[in-house]
Design an enzyme around this catalytic site. Sequence first.
Site, PDB file in Angstrom:
ATOM      1  N   GLY A   1       0.860  -1.190   0.000  1.00  0.00           N
ATOM      2  CA  GLY A   1       0.000   0.000   0.000  1.00  0.00           C
ATOM      3  C   GLY A   1       0.889   1.231   0.000  1.00  0.00           C
ATOM      4  O   GLY A   1       2.030   1.193  -0.467  1.00  0.00           O
ATOM      5  N   ARG A   2       0.358   2.310   0.569  1.00  0.00           N
ATOM      6  CA  ARG A   2       1.102   3.576   0.560  1.00  0.00           C
ATOM      7  C   ARG A   2       2.495   3.414   1.167  1.00  0.00           C
ATOM      8  O   ARG A   2       3.493   3.842   0.592  1.00  0.00           O
ATOM      9  CB  ARG A   2       0.339   4.643   1.354  1.00  0.00           C
ATOM     10  N   ILE A   3       2.566   2.812   2.353  1.00  0.00           N
ATOM     11  CA  ILE A   3       3.858   2.766   3.052  1.00  0.00           C
ATOM     12  C   ILE A   3       4.799   1.762   2.381  1.00  0.00           C
ATOM     13  O   ILE A   3       5.979   2.053   2.160  1.00  0.00           O
ATOM     14  CB  ILE A   3       3.657   2.452   4.555  1.00  0.00           C
TER      15      ILE A   3
ATOM     16  N   THR B   1       7.446  -2.520  11.047  1.00  0.00           N
ATOM     17  CA  THR B   1       6.973  -1.198  11.492  1.00  0.00           C
ATOM     18  C   THR B   1       5.441  -1.161  11.412  1.00  0.00           C
ATOM     19  O   THR B   1       4.847  -0.085  11.423  1.00  0.00           O
ATOM     20  CB  THR B   1       7.535  -0.068  10.598  1.00  0.00           C
TER      21      THR B   1
ATOM     22  N   ARG C   1       2.442  -3.806  12.902  1.00  0.00           N
ATOM     23  CA  ARG C   1       1.854  -4.079  14.203  1.00  0.00           C
ATOM     24  C   ARG C   1       2.528  -5.312  14.797  1.00  0.00           C
ATOM     25  O   ARG C   1       2.781  -6.294  14.086  1.00  0.00           O
ATOM     26  CB  ARG C   1       0.342  -4.333  14.080  1.00  0.00           C
TER      27      ARG C   1
ATOM     28  N   GLU D   1       2.902  -3.820  23.817  1.00  0.00           N
ATOM     29  CA  GLU D   1       3.723  -2.609  23.881  1.00  0.00           C
ATOM     30  C   GLU D   1       3.429  -1.910  25.192  1.00  0.00           C
ATOM     31  O   GLU D   1       2.251  -1.716  25.506  1.00  0.00           O
ATOM     32  CB  GLU D   1       3.404  -1.674  22.708  1.00  0.00           C
TER      33      GLU D   1
ATOM     34  N   HIS E   1       7.910   2.194  19.034  1.00  0.00           N
ATOM     35  CA  HIS E   1       6.792   2.574  18.160  1.00  0.00           C
ATOM     36  C   HIS E   1       6.856   4.070  17.799  1.00  0.00           C
ATOM     37  O   HIS E   1       5.950   4.837  18.143  1.00  0.00           O
ATOM     38  CB  HIS E   1       5.452   2.225  18.828  1.00  0.00           C
TER      39      HIS E   1
ATOM     40  N   ALA F   1       7.808   5.177  14.435  1.00  0.00           N
ATOM     41  CA  ALA F   1       8.033   5.352  12.993  1.00  0.00           C
ATOM     42  C   ALA F   1       7.429   6.651  12.452  1.00  0.00           C
ATOM     43  O   ALA F   1       7.993   7.279  11.566  1.00  0.00           O
ATOM     44  CB  ALA F   1       7.506   4.152  12.218  1.00  0.00           C
TER      45      ALA F   1
HETATM   46  C1  GLV Z   1       0.907   4.017  13.966  1.00  0.00           C
HETATM   47  O1  GLV Z   1       1.268   2.912  14.234  1.00  0.00           O
HETATM   48  C2  GLV Z   1      -0.265   4.315  13.219  1.00  0.00           C
HETATM   49  O2  GLV Z   1      -1.056   3.406  12.936  1.00  0.00           O
HETATM   50  O3  GLV Z   1      -0.463   5.488  12.887  1.00  0.00           O
END
Ligand code: GLV
Length: 326
Positions: free
Chosen positions: A155-157, A235, A237, A266, A285, A287
């Site tokens: 996807g985007r990331i 990065t 879940r 977490e 967490h 990123a």
């Molecule tokens: C961070 O983990 C988010 O989902 O924005």
Amino acid sequence: MKPKVFVSRIIPDQGLELVRQACDAEIWQDEMPPPHEVLLEKIRDKVGLLSLLTDRTDAALLDANPQLRVVSNMAVGYDNIDIKAATERGVPVGNTPGVLTEATADFAFALLMASARNIVQGADYVRAGKWKTWGPKLLLGADLAGATLGLIGFGRIGQAVAQRARGFNMRILYNDLRRVPEAEKTIGASFVDLDTLLKESDFVSIHTDLNAQSRHLFNAATFAKMKRGAILINTARGPIVDQTALYDALRNGHLRAAALDVTDPEPLPMDNPLHTLQNCLIAPHIASATDNTRGKMAEMAARNLIAGINGERLPTCVNPEVYDRK
Ligand code: GLV
């Protein structure tokens, strides 16, 4: 009288100011999130909730106040929210897609490079006073150029990570539920089945959401299919990775390293054995944690909240079915 809302932590001013202007906002002041039972209490007289990924928004919370008009999550992921329950109750849920793509991709790539090139181990080595001379075999890492990067989720990331990898002359594979032919061409990535990706990738980076299919997608069987010496980056879940199986794969050397920005739970308890491994880098967490990105996320979450309390369509709504019902 302004509508009453609850904001479950102090978010960046870019969002907080908008909320304060439009609403009578109660803002949770602690560093730690409100306990679930406190959230249930707090929501009773509010029409909107601006939540974070640390807040469990379940049926009980939604039922605590039938007047609740909106849940706006300041995150792109929303696995902390029972979307089905929200939809059944006609409550729109907002998230913050897009604005955190580049920051998250940067961080995934930073983790990839840090684990490939022993950056944290190197810094620890220097700080511990162990640096005596230039060593021909000191802290040897893995090359990026020519290596294969496998992306789980395109996807985007995932695509933004692929763009970075292209600049480092990596070969890029991806697996996703759907193909993205346009991006395959522009970025130069190839769609492969999961087994091929695992078998051929020197680096595997996870960019899928957490759902019933992706939970423990990385387990002992998955790790066994990965190339010996591969590096895993997560990065997305924490629960996508079975951490006991990851520990074994790192410990027995099948995987060279892992770098995790997300864990399960977490924070990861300090007695978790992953903390004992030099080849496992764990970040808290962060990123999407840049000034600019968190500011934009807060603003987007505020706009979703305000639209929701005004009965308008949320700019970014994860359950638009609620509007069909009305
Ligand atoms: C961070 O983990 C988010 O989902 O924005």
